[in-house]
Design a protein around this motif. Structure first.
Motif, PDB file in Angstrom:
ATOM      1  N   HIS A 146       0.784  -1.292  -0.095  1.00 43.26           N
ATOM      2  CA  HIS A 146      -0.040   0.099  -0.052  1.00 43.26           C
ATOM      3  C   HIS A 146       0.749   1.284  -0.029  1.00 43.26           C
ATOM      4  CE1 HIS A 146      -3.424  -2.529   0.513  1.00 43.26           C
ATOM      5  NE2 HIS A 146      -3.118  -3.087   1.702  1.00 43.26           N
ATOM      6  N   ASN A 147       2.076   1.011   0.336  1.00 43.22           N
ATOM      7  CA  ASN A 147       3.240   2.434   0.291  1.00 43.22           C
ATOM      8  C   ASN A 147       2.628   3.574   1.201  1.00 43.22           C
ATOM      9  OD1 ASN A 147       3.993   4.990  -1.809  1.00 43.22           O
ATOM     10  ND2 ASN A 147       5.337   3.902  -0.479  1.00 43.22           N
ATOM     11  N   GLN A 198       6.815   3.742   3.779  1.00 47.23           N
ATOM     12  CA  GLN A 198       7.126   5.338   4.040  1.00 47.23           C
ATOM     13  C   GLN A 198       7.828   5.616   5.255  1.00 47.23           C
ATOM     14  OE1 GLN A 198       6.188   7.591   2.181  1.00 47.23           O
ATOM     15  NE2 GLN A 198       4.594   6.781   0.834  1.00 47.23           N
ATOM     16  N   MET A 199       7.663   4.730   6.402  1.00 45.61           N
ATOM     17  CA  MET A 199       8.496   4.948   7.443  1.00 45.61           C
ATOM     18  C   MET A 199       9.922   4.724   7.149  1.00 45.61           C
ATOM     19  SD  MET A 199       6.487   3.308  10.636  1.00 45.61           S
ATOM     20  CE  MET A 199       5.996   1.643  10.051  1.00 45.61           C
ATOM     21  N   ALA A 200      10.315   3.254   6.418  1.00 49.26           N
ATOM     22  CA  ALA A 200      11.722   3.212   6.021  1.00 49.26           C
ATOM     23  C   ALA A 200      12.299   4.437   5.031  1.00 49.26           C
ATOM     24  CB  ALA A 200      11.745   1.994   5.118  1.00 49.26           C
ATOM     25  N   THR A 228      -4.126   7.314   1.167  1.00 45.26           N
ATOM     26  CA  THR A 228      -3.352   8.357   2.281  1.00 45.26           C
ATOM     27  C   THR A 228      -2.518   7.433   2.974  1.00 45.26           C
ATOM     28  OG1 THR A 228      -4.942   7.825   3.872  1.00 45.26           O
ATOM     29  CG2 THR A 228      -5.259   9.824   2.348  1.00 45.26           C
ATOM     30  N   ILE A 229      -1.486   8.013   3.818  1.00 49.06           N
ATOM     31  CA  ILE A 229      -0.500   7.078   4.598  1.00 49.06           C
ATOM     32  C   ILE A 229      -1.353   6.751   5.759  1.00 49.06           C
ATOM     33  CG2 ILE A 229       1.628   7.560   5.809  1.00 49.06           C
ATOM     34  CD1 ILE A 229       2.846   9.208   3.907  1.00 49.06           C
ATOM     35  N   ASN A 230      -1.131   6.201   6.404  1.00 42.71           N
ATOM     36  CA  ASN A 230      -1.483   5.238   7.739  1.00 42.71           C
ATOM     37  C   ASN A 230      -1.129   6.477   8.757  1.00 42.71           C
ATOM     38  OD1 ASN A 230      -1.439   3.910  10.143  1.00 42.71           O
ATOM     39  ND2 ASN A 230      -0.915   2.006   9.366  1.00 42.71           N
ATOM     40  N   PRO A 231      -2.252   6.693   9.416  1.00 39.94           N
ATOM     41  CA  PRO A 231      -2.219   7.726  10.386  1.00 39.94           C
ATOM     42  C   PRO A 231      -1.366   7.401  11.471  1.00 39.94           C
ATOM     43  CG  PRO A 231      -4.500   7.467  10.198  1.00 39.94           C
ATOM     44  CD  PRO A 231      -3.387   6.548   9.075  1.00 39.94           C
TER      45      PRO A 231
END
Length: 136
Positions: A14-15, A20-22, A46-49
Motif C-alpha cells: 500500500h506504500n 513510508q517509515m523506511a 493516504t498514509i497510515n495515520p
C-alpha cells in the motif's frame, strides 16, 4: 551534473506504512547522500495515520508523502530495492541488489503497535547505511 548517490527504493503493497517509515528514516539518517524512493504495488489513498504519528514521535515528519504506484522505470532506475511484502508484484531486474524485509504490516494498527515496527525499520536502515558506506 551526474548523480553518483545510491538510489534506494522501498516497496510494500500500500506504500502507506512500512515503506513510508523506511523512506522517512533513510532521508533522516542519510541526508542527501542517498536518493530515497518508495512505492506500492497497490497504493492506498493516504498514509497510515499511526505510521505518521509513530514517526512524529521520533522527530520525523512524513505527512507530506503520498502513496505512489510502483513502476518498472522506478525499479529499473534504483540501485537497491527493498521489498516489504509486495509478493509477485515486485519487479526483478538483473544486477540490482534486493533485500526482502519481513516486517509486520501496520495497516489497521494503533500507534502502540506501530512503534516496534518503526524501531525495527530504524535498526535495518542503520545496517543498510553502514553497508552502503562500506561499498562506496
Amino acid at each position: 551534473m551526474s548523480d553518483t548517490r545510491p538510489t534506494v527504493l522501498f516497496v510494500c503493497v500500500h506504500n502507506a506504512g512500512r515503506s513510508q517509515m523506511a523512506a522517512g528514516w533513510l532521508r533522516h539518517l542519510a541526508g542527501d547522500t542517498v536518493e530515497v524512493r518508495s512505492a506500492g504495488s497497490a497504493p492506498a489513498d493516504t498514509i497510515n495515520p499511526a505510521a505518521v504519528e509513530a514517526m512524529k514521535e521520533v522527530g520525523i515528519d512524513i505527512t507530506d508523502q503520498t502513496p505512489t504506484r510502483l513502476t518498472w522505470d522506478t525499479a529499473k532506475e534504483s540501485d537497491v530495492i527493498i521489498t516489504m511484502g509486495c509478493g509477485d508484484a515486485c519487479p526483478v531486474f538483473p544486477g540490482k541488489r534486493y533485500e526482502d524485509w519481513k516486517l509486520e504490516d501496520p495497516a489497521g494498527m494503533g500507534v502502540d503497535a506501530v512503534r516496534p515496527i518503526r524501531d525495527e525499520i530504524r535498526n535495518r536502515i542503520q545496517l543498510l547505511l553502514a553497508d552502503l558506506s562500506r561499498r562506496a
